[in-house]
Design a protein around this motif. Structure first.
Motif, PDB file in Angstrom:
ATOM      1  N   UNK A 148       0.861  -1.173   0.000  1.00 47.66           N
ATOM      2  CA  UNK A 148       0.000   0.000   0.000  1.00 47.66           C
ATOM      3  C   UNK A 148       0.898   1.223   0.000  1.00 47.66           C
ATOM      4  N   UNK A 149       0.713   2.037  -0.999  1.00 44.09           N
ATOM      5  CA  UNK A 149       1.547   3.232  -1.130  1.00 44.09           C
ATOM      6  C   UNK A 149       0.699   4.444  -0.794  1.00 44.09           C
ATOM      7  N   UNK A 150       1.160   5.236   0.189  1.00 43.09           N
ATOM      8  CA  UNK A 150       0.422   6.434   0.584  1.00 43.09           C
ATOM      9  C   UNK A 150       0.400   7.466  -0.536  1.00 43.09           C
ATOM     10  N   UNK A 151      -0.584   8.348  -0.469  1.00 36.62           N
ATOM     11  CA  UNK A 151      -0.676   9.424  -1.463  1.00 36.62           C
ATOM     12  C   UNK A 151       0.558  10.312  -1.358  1.00 36.62           C
ATOM     13  N   UNK A 152       0.801  11.084  -2.388  1.00 38.37           N
ATOM     14  CA  UNK A 152       1.928  12.023  -2.446  1.00 38.37           C
ATOM     15  C   UNK A 152       2.003  12.847  -1.160  1.00 38.37           C
ATOM     16  N   UNK A 153       3.178  12.847  -0.522  1.00 36.32           N
ATOM     17  CA  UNK A 153       3.358  13.669   0.669  1.00 36.32           C
ATOM     18  C   UNK A 153       2.687  13.119   1.922  1.00 36.32           C
ATOM     19  N   UNK A 154       2.203  11.883   1.878  1.00 40.95           N
ATOM     20  CA  UNK A 154       1.504  11.284   3.027  1.00 40.95           C
ATOM     21  C   UNK A 154       2.336  10.104   3.525  1.00 40.95           C
ATOM     22  N   UNK A 155       2.642  10.065   4.820  1.00 38.22           N
ATOM     23  CA  UNK A 155       3.447   8.936   5.309  1.00 38.22           C
ATOM     24  C   UNK A 155       2.565   7.737   5.651  1.00 38.22           C
ATOM     25  N   UNK A 156       1.245   7.962   5.773  1.00 39.99           N
ATOM     26  CA  UNK A 156       0.331   6.864   6.092  1.00 39.99           C
ATOM     27  C   UNK A 156      -0.184   6.231   4.797  1.00 39.99           C
ATOM     28  N   UNK A 157      -0.096   4.917   4.725  1.00 46.01           N
ATOM     29  CA  UNK A 157      -0.426   4.235   3.470  1.00 46.01           C
ATOM     30  C   UNK A 157      -1.855   3.704   3.452  1.00 46.01           C
ATOM     31  N   UNK A 158      -2.631   3.953   4.523  1.00 45.30           N
ATOM     32  CA  UNK A 158      -3.991   3.399   4.594  1.00 45.30           C
ATOM     33  C   UNK A 158      -4.802   3.733   3.340  1.00 45.30           C
ATOM     34  N   UNK A 159      -5.515   2.730   2.843  1.00 50.54           N
ATOM     35  CA  UNK A 159      -6.350   2.954   1.659  1.00 50.54           C
ATOM     36  C   UNK A 159      -7.406   4.026   1.947  1.00 50.54           C
ATOM     37  N   UNK A 160      -7.852   4.073   3.193  1.00 47.70           N
ATOM     38  CA  UNK A 160      -8.831   5.094   3.582  1.00 47.70           C
ATOM     39  C   UNK A 160      -8.237   6.512   3.569  1.00 47.70           C
TER      40      UNK A 160
END
Ligand code: ADP
Ligand code: MG
Length: 474
Positions: free
Chosen positions: A363-375
């Motif tokens: 699971x890859x977090x969105x750009x600039x986000x360290x959290x990879x949660x799909x939510x």
């Protein structure tokens, strides 16, 4: 034509499809239909293809040996028993085996507890080329009740299973897939809303009520208990266990994995790699806490966080202090954790079933986000995991005692670091990303582990608690 097939006045019979290797039957040409001893008889499944589930005590003087059986119901019929009373009975069709011969017969189900024989073979079931010789016993040879003692414990069951999915979301992807896949395999899975269950806690007959109506028995429960209902959900799950259902994940294991702090202790004791983690209660310890995990940057997590909601990255020592102080002000339970920067905002979800990683995704977090949660806008990607990652995931699920688990880990420079172990992992992301039919693997696991025969524990006097574990029969 070969020799005539002789039946004595009593014969040893077997019902391979019902999982009954030996039943002593009375052959009675005075009776029309055949009857099999059955208790706790409960129909289930769709109205146009009903199944009946029942419990069977095949050994007359050992009522504690109990076999769970199920078969397709072909009819419900009024039968006049030998005492002249009419009884409405379920009729099933199954293969009967006596000696070397096997043929399909119809059986009515009735309580024969007080009778000498667990089964009555009536004249309709006797084939035209068979003759009954009422002067001989067991013309087709002897079987033994010892067959129940050597019953294979891990043999996959063939019977249709009645499965409860304990969930508050009967219409989400995971619930729908489980219902669908169960049906494809000849089982019935019914979503049961945890919040609508009430329990009667009673030593002799543990019962669960659903909207006030007593629930039938289930062969297995798939717990998908939301974090908001952990305690009540676990109590309901324990109650299912008491009524004889096999729990896919044991209540204690779910409880342990839900308590992040305790789960960390269990994983640490098992020697599993994790990000350095600290926890404190005293408000004076803020500086120490930060030092324990090697200073900033660090991650602060609310213990009850799910879907990344309560997870904060503090880049500097100052930021860390203010986040920790803020959480303290709210009287929240939290942990402080070393930030694994090299994970690059991604984590790996390993889906474990029965001690094997059956699917994985990154699971890859969105750009600039360290959290990879799909939510949180993260994206599921195909991944090949390393041997070391596989071993760590399996070990983590095992340490917590979970048969099915979603193990999340970070790829750190020093190897895999386990973040958390989820006891009711979602099926949608993992199936669509990996292309694997994880749902069917879960059902196969249940088929292999559901209770077949319940027998008294050897060399132990029956104690009260044994009685409690065995549901009484109405
Ligand atoms: P939640 O239970 O809310 O999902 P997690 O502990 O799984 O909380 O954290 C959410 C996400 O934040 C993780 O999937 C991971 O991408 C990221 N994360 C969590 N802890 C760390 C850490 N110590 N270092 C780096 N990234 C982290
Ligand atoms: Mg997570």
């Amino acid at each position: 034509m070969s020799d005539t097939f002789v039946l004595g006045w009593e014969e040893w019979a077997a019902f391979p499809d019902l999982g009954l290797p030996a039943i002593k039957a009375k052959v009675d040409t005075g009776a029309r239909t055949s009857a099999l001893h059955a208790v706790a008889i409960e129909p289930f499944g769709p109205a146009n293809n009903p199944q009946v589930r029942f419990l069977m005590h095949p050994i007359p003087d050992q009522p504690d040996v109990e076999v769970t059986c199920a078969a397709r119901a072909v009819d419900r019929r009024e039968v006049i028993s030998s005492n002249g009373e009419a009884e409405l009975r379920w009729v099933i069709q199954t293969h009967l085996k006596i000696g070397e011969r096997s043929w399909p017969i119809e059986l009515t189900l009735t309580n024969r507890e007080t009778m000498m024989y667990r089964m009555l073979l009536g004249r309709v079931a006797i084939q035209p080329d068979m003759v009954v010789n009422p002067t001989v016993s067991c013309a087709q040879g002897e079987l033994s009740y010892d067959l129940y003692r050597d019953f294979p414990r891990r043999k996959p069951v063939k019977r249709p299973l009645r499965i409860a999915i304990l969930t508050r979301e009967p219409n989400n992807y995971s619930s729908r897939r489980l219902v669908e896949a169960a049906m494809e395999r000849g089982h019935i899975a019914e979503p049961i809303n945890t919040a609508r269950c009430t329990m009667a806690i009673n030593a002799l007959s543990p019962a669960i009520f659903y909207d006030g109506r007593k629930l039938d028995r289930y062969d297995a429960v798939i717990p998908r208990i939301g974090a908001s209902m952990t305690n009540y959900g676990l109590a309901v799950l324990r109650q299912f266990e008491l009524t004889g259902a096999y729990c896919l994940n044991a209540p204690d294991a779910i409880g342990a994995s839900r308590d992040k702090l305790y789960a960390h202790q269990v994983l640490a004791r098992a020697g599993i790699g994790m990000p350095t983690t600290a926890f404190a209660h005293s408000p004076k310890d803020t500086k120490n806490l930060i030092d324990h995990v090697g200073g900033s940057p660090l991650v602060v997590k609310l213990l009850e966080s799910t879907q990344g909601r309560g997870v904060v990255l503090a880049e500097t020592k100052k930021a860390a202090e203010s986040v920790i102080d803020a959480f303290r002000g709210l009287d929240a339970n939290f942990i402080v954790q070393e930030f694994v920067k090299e994970a690059g905002g991604a984590d790996i979800r390993c889906f474990v079933v029965g001690g094997k990683v059956v699917a994985a995704m990154k699971r890859q977090g969105a750009e600039g986000e360290f959290r990879s949660n799909l939510h949180r806008g993260g994206q599921g990607l195909k991944v090949r995991i390393t041997k070391e990652e596989r071993a760590a995931a399996v070990k983590a699920a095992k340490a917590l005692g979970l048969s099915v688990a979603g193990v999340d880990l970070l790829r750190a420079d020093s190897g895999p670091k386990i973040l958390e172990v989820n006891s009711s992992p979602g099926l949608e992301g993992i199936e669509s990303t990996s292309g694997k039919d994880v749902t069917s693997m879960i059902l196969e696991y249940i088929e292999n582990h559901v209770h077949v025969v319940r027998k008294p524990k050897p060399r132990r006097k029956p104690v009260v608690s044994e009685e409690i574990l065995r549901p009484s029969v109405e």
